[in-house]
Each structure stands twice: as C-alpha cells, then as structure tokens.
Design an enzyme around this catalytic site. Structure first.
Site, short mmCIF file in Angstrom:
data_model
loop_
_atom_site.label_atom_id
_atom_site.label_comp_id
_atom_site.label_asym_id
_atom_site.label_seq_id
_atom_site.Cartn_x
_atom_site.Cartn_y
_atom_site.Cartn_z
N ARG A 81 0.92 -1.17 0.24
CA ARG A 81 0.06 0.07 0.08
C ARG A 81 0.89 1.22 -0.12
O ARG A 81 1.97 1.14 0.13
CB ARG A 81 -1.04 -0.11 1.14
CG ARG A 81 -0.24 -0.52 2.51
CD ARG A 81 -0.68 0.44 3.48
NE ARG A 81 -0.79 1.90 3.40
CZ ARG A 81 0.46 2.52 3.63
NH1 ARG A 81 1.36 1.99 3.97
NH2 ARG A 81 0.41 3.95 3.64
N GLY A 82 0.30 2.29 -0.11
CA GLY A 82 0.73 3.63 -0.37
C GLY A 82 1.06 3.72 -1.73
O GLY A 82 1.55 2.62 -2.53
N ALA A 83 0.81 4.94 -2.47
CA ALA A 83 0.69 4.96 -3.84
C ALA A 83 2.02 4.77 -4.55
O ALA A 83 1.97 4.02 -5.53
CB ALA A 83 0.24 6.58 -4.13
N ARG B 157 -7.27 -0.88 -7.10
CA ARG B 157 -7.61 0.07 -6.34
C ARG B 157 -7.63 1.36 -7.30
O ARG B 157 -6.92 1.49 -8.02
CB ARG B 157 -6.69 0.44 -5.38
CG ARG B 157 -6.72 -0.84 -4.12
CD ARG B 157 -5.72 -0.41 -3.10
NE ARG B 157 -6.24 0.48 -2.13
CZ ARG B 157 -6.01 1.15 -1.04
NH1 ARG B 157 -4.41 1.09 -0.70
NH2 ARG B 157 -6.66 1.98 -0.35
N GLN C 151 -3.08 2.58 9.72
CA GLN C 151 -1.77 2.72 9.12
C GLN C 151 -0.59 3.57 9.82
O GLN C 151 0.59 3.44 9.90
CB GLN C 151 -1.60 3.51 7.62
CG GLN C 151 -2.51 2.37 6.71
CD GLN C 151 -4.07 2.83 6.50
OE1 GLN C 151 -4.62 3.11 7.62
NE2 GLN C 151 -4.30 2.41 5.27
N ASP D 19 -2.35 10.57 -2.49
CA ASP D 19 -2.63 9.38 -3.55
C ASP D 19 -3.02 9.97 -4.99
O ASP D 19 -2.93 9.22 -5.94
CB ASP D 19 -3.77 8.69 -3.29
CG ASP D 19 -3.30 7.67 -2.03
OD1 ASP D 19 -3.14 8.20 -0.67
OD2 ASP D 19 -3.16 6.42 -2.26
N ASN E 199 -5.98 12.34 -0.10
CA ASN E 199 -5.13 11.30 0.61
C ASN E 199 -5.90 10.59 1.61
O ASN E 199 -7.29 10.54 1.58
CB ASN E 199 -4.01 12.31 1.31
CG ASN E 199 -3.01 11.19 2.14
OD1 ASN E 199 -2.35 10.48 1.56
ND2 ASN E 199 -2.90 11.70 3.55
N LYS E 200 -5.26 9.70 2.49
CA LYS E 200 -5.98 8.84 3.59
C LYS E 200 -7.16 9.50 4.21
O LYS E 200 -7.13 10.83 4.61
CB LYS E 200 -5.15 8.36 4.42
CG LYS E 200 -5.68 7.24 5.64
CD LYS E 200 -6.53 6.10 5.14
CE LYS E 200 -5.73 5.53 3.98
NZ LYS E 200 -6.75 4.50 3.25
O1 MRU Z 1 -4.87 3.11 1.67
P1 MRU Z 1 -3.39 3.25 1.88
O2 MRU Z 1 -2.93 2.88 2.90
O3 MRU Z 1 -2.89 2.67 0.46
O4 MRU Z 1 -3.41 4.98 1.79
C1 MRU Z 1 -2.15 5.35 1.71
C2 MRU Z 1 -2.11 6.90 1.95
O5 MRU Z 1 -3.06 7.54 1.77
C3 MRU Z 1 -0.83 7.38 1.57
O6 MRU Z 1 -0.71 8.69 2.60
C4 MRU Z 1 -0.49 7.79 0.25
O7 MRU Z 1 -0.64 6.84 -0.61
C5 MRU Z 1 1.29 8.43 0.18
S1 MRU Z 1 2.28 7.05 0.41
C6 MRU Z 1 3.80 7.75 0.14
#
Ligand code: MRU
Length: 354
Positions: A53-55, A96, A203, A244, A254-255
């Site tokens: 996970r994480g973009a 996703r 997270q 994201d 973002n999250k």
């Molecule tokens: O659902 P996730 O855990 O994939 O969401 C991730 C985020 O919101 C992060 O802040 C984002 O992807 C940046 S990671 C460098």
C-alpha cells in the site's frame, strides 16, 4: 534510518523465481513477513487487501506484476504479447481506484512495450523488466529529493503531525512525508513527530509509529480525534502528509481524515504540507471532484481490529478510504522538483515544464 529500515525493501522483484516479493504490511508491526507472489490474482489481492500500500509502492508492485505477466506469456509475436499484457494491465488496474501511481506505472510500462514493438518477444520482455526496475530506482531518488526540499521548510526541534503512512514502506525507500524526518534525524533535527493512528486501517499506529521508532525518531501515537488538542497545546509546528492523487488545481486526495487535519491546521495557523512525487500529480484531473474515492467494506469499521464486533450487527456504514483536501487549505506541495506554492494550477504546471 537505522539498519532495519535501510535494509528493508517492501517491494522487489525476484526474477529468478518469477515472483514479486512484498513485505506484508497487514501483519506489521507484529510480524515481518515477506510474501512471494507469482500469480496475477495474488498480486491483485495483495494490492486490494493492502499487503502492499502507499501510492508509489502500489505503482511499483503493479509494474513488476505486468512484467511477470508478460514474462509468463507464451506469445510468439508482439501482437500476442501485447494482448496478454493488456489483459494483465486491465486486471491490476481494477485493484484500487484512487492512487494515480497505479495507473501511471501501468501506462508507463505499456509505453515501453509499444516502443520496443519491433524487437523479438524476448527482448521486449527484458525491456519491461528494465522499465519496472527503473520505476523502482527512480522512486528512491525522487523520495530523497522530496525529503531534501521538505526539510528546507522545517526547523530543528519542531513538532510535526502526520496522518496515515507515507514512509519508507509506502515507497521504494525513504517515503514522501517521512523522508524529511529521516533526513532530519541523520542531521540532528530532533523532530517530535505525532502520528495519527488513522482509522479504520491504522496505518499510522501499525506502520508510521513502527517505522519511526525503528529509526530512533521521537514519535508519539495519538488517536485521530486528538489532532486538535495537540495543535491547540502548541505541540505542532507543521503538518506533513503524503497523497494518492493531486488534481491540477492542487486539490489532494489522501487517506481518509486528512482533510479534517488540514481544516484544523488552518484554524491553528499551522503550515500544512503535502509531499507528492510528480507521478502522483494528475494534470488530466482538473479538480478534486473528479477523483474517484475508493469505498471499502463495512467490516473494516465494525470488526476488523476487535475481538468481538464493536457495532450492532448489520449496522449501516460508510467507509470511504480517502478524502480530498481543498487546495485552499494547503500551504505548499513538495515534489522532487521543488516546492509548489499557490496558485497551484500555475506552480504545478511549471513543475512539468522544467
Ligand atoms: O490506503 P492506503 O494505505 O494505500 O493509503 C495510503 C495513503 O493515503 C498515503 O498517504 C499515500 O498513498 C502516500 S504514500 C507515500
């Protein structure tokens, strides 16, 4: 960053075994387990269930994924290989919807494949491997540059609030929002970081608090609803978050919960910084209204982390995984090319010109 984090590669290719190897982020912080994935269904499932996970990390995983699909293809010519590639690409792209890096990386892999069309099938496969490895290697450099630019905005001893996990395991290395914290740590900045736990998938608690503690950073875990009090008490001098997808006008997905933190930061006059590789900026997306927000299952809210259900059986839920922070709440967007200030429509466009 500390030995453990220096050594960890959360996403890598094991080409000899035809496998994508991931640090399973759903098991952290209790277990550090690497999973080997060979089938497209396994890779899709790993992205959907947030093992990776994480973009940026999602983009890297998908790039390796389509390479592995192409490698496995029995195609005898370019047209057949392209058909197999397109099938794998479309499948992984459905895992996703919000992080644009997934689509960016898959499109970049497709461009490389098309560029090599006149070569023999085996050479095209090798080129795809090369492209996926480049995507990973570039991300490491990009994150380091983001870290340097972001650090120039911070002062030693500051309290920094972050939301979700935009750290080393969410990228090839260093992270985006956590990159300046790691660089500052090496240079004696003594930041005091407050990590929002980040409901519902934690997270912040499971990943950010773990990462930063491994690195020896002074980190304090708070529940999401405590952000206001730590700001009011003067404990926070800057907010740093990842993202994201950033629209051309600076609206940023973002999250879930990030936009609330931005609203609080504005109220308490605390700078709110978004760290974004150019691969996360979607200039084709005019405003945040066009960003597809992923909706996830109810059980993440009602049962996932509990021994017993913590909500009435069958209760209605609403579980958006992301929200959009309005550009007017963002002090600056920090990319590998430098720091973009409002008006973002101009400053972001300039980043792509240079
Ligand atoms: O659902 P996730 O855990 O994939 O969401 C991730 C985020 O919101 C992060 O802040 C984002 O992807 C940046 S990671 C460098």
């Amino acid at each position: 960053m500390g030995n453990l984090l220096e050594a960890i590669q959360s996403v890598r290719l094991d080409d000899d075994n035809d496998a994508l190897v991931l640090l399973d982020q759903t098991l952290l912080p209790n277990e550090k387990v690497f999973v080997e994935l060979k089938e497209m269904e396994e890779i899709w499932e790993a992205i959907y269930h947030l093992k990776v996970r994480g973009a940026p990390a999602i983009g890297i995983a998908a790039a390796y994924g389509v390479y592995l699909a192409a490698k496995k293809s029995a195609a005898e010519n370019y047209e057949q290989l392209y058909a197999d590639f397109k099938q794998a690409k479309a499948y992984l792209a459905s895992s996703r919807p919000t992080a644009v890096n997934l689509f960016w990386a898959l499109d970049r892999m497709e461009k490389r494949l098309v560029k090599e069309k006149d070569k023999p099938v085996q050479a095209i496969k090798t080129a795809l491997k090369d492209e996926a490895e480049q995507i990973r290697a570039e991300d490491e450099q990009v994150c380091r540059s983001i870290g340097e630019h972001a650090l120039s905005l911070l002062e030693p001893g500051w309290g920094i609030l972050t939301h979700c996990n935009a750290g080393t395991i969410a990228t090839a290395k260093y992270g985006t929002a956590l990159a300046p914290i790691y660089l500052g740590q090496e240079r004696g900045y003594n930041f005091k970081v407050y990590a929002d736990e980040t409901r519902p998938l934690l997270q912040g608690a499971r990943l950010t608090a773990w990462e930063l503690r491994e690195a020896g950073v002074d980190v304090t875990l708070i529940c999401d609803n405590m952000a206001s009090i730590v700001m009011k008490e003067g404990k926070i001098q800057a907010v740093l978050v990842g993202c994201d997808r950033v629209a051309a006008n600076g609206d940023t997905a973002n999250k879930i919960g990030t936009s609330g933190v931005a609203i609080l930061a504005k109220y308490y006059q605390i700078p709110f910084y978004v760290c974004a590789p150019l691969s996360t900026i979607d200039m084709a997306c005019q405003t945040g209204d066009e960003i597809h927000i992923e909706l996830r299952p109810a059980e993440e809210i009602t049962t996932k982390w509990y021994e017993k259900p913590m909500a009435p059986q069958g209760i209605k839920t609403y579980n958006p995984a992301f929200d959009v922070t309005d550009h007017t709440l963002i002090t600056a967007i920090i990319t590998e090319k430098g720091i973009a200030y409002p008006p973002f429509r101009d400053s972001l466009a300039n980043m792509f010109k240079e």
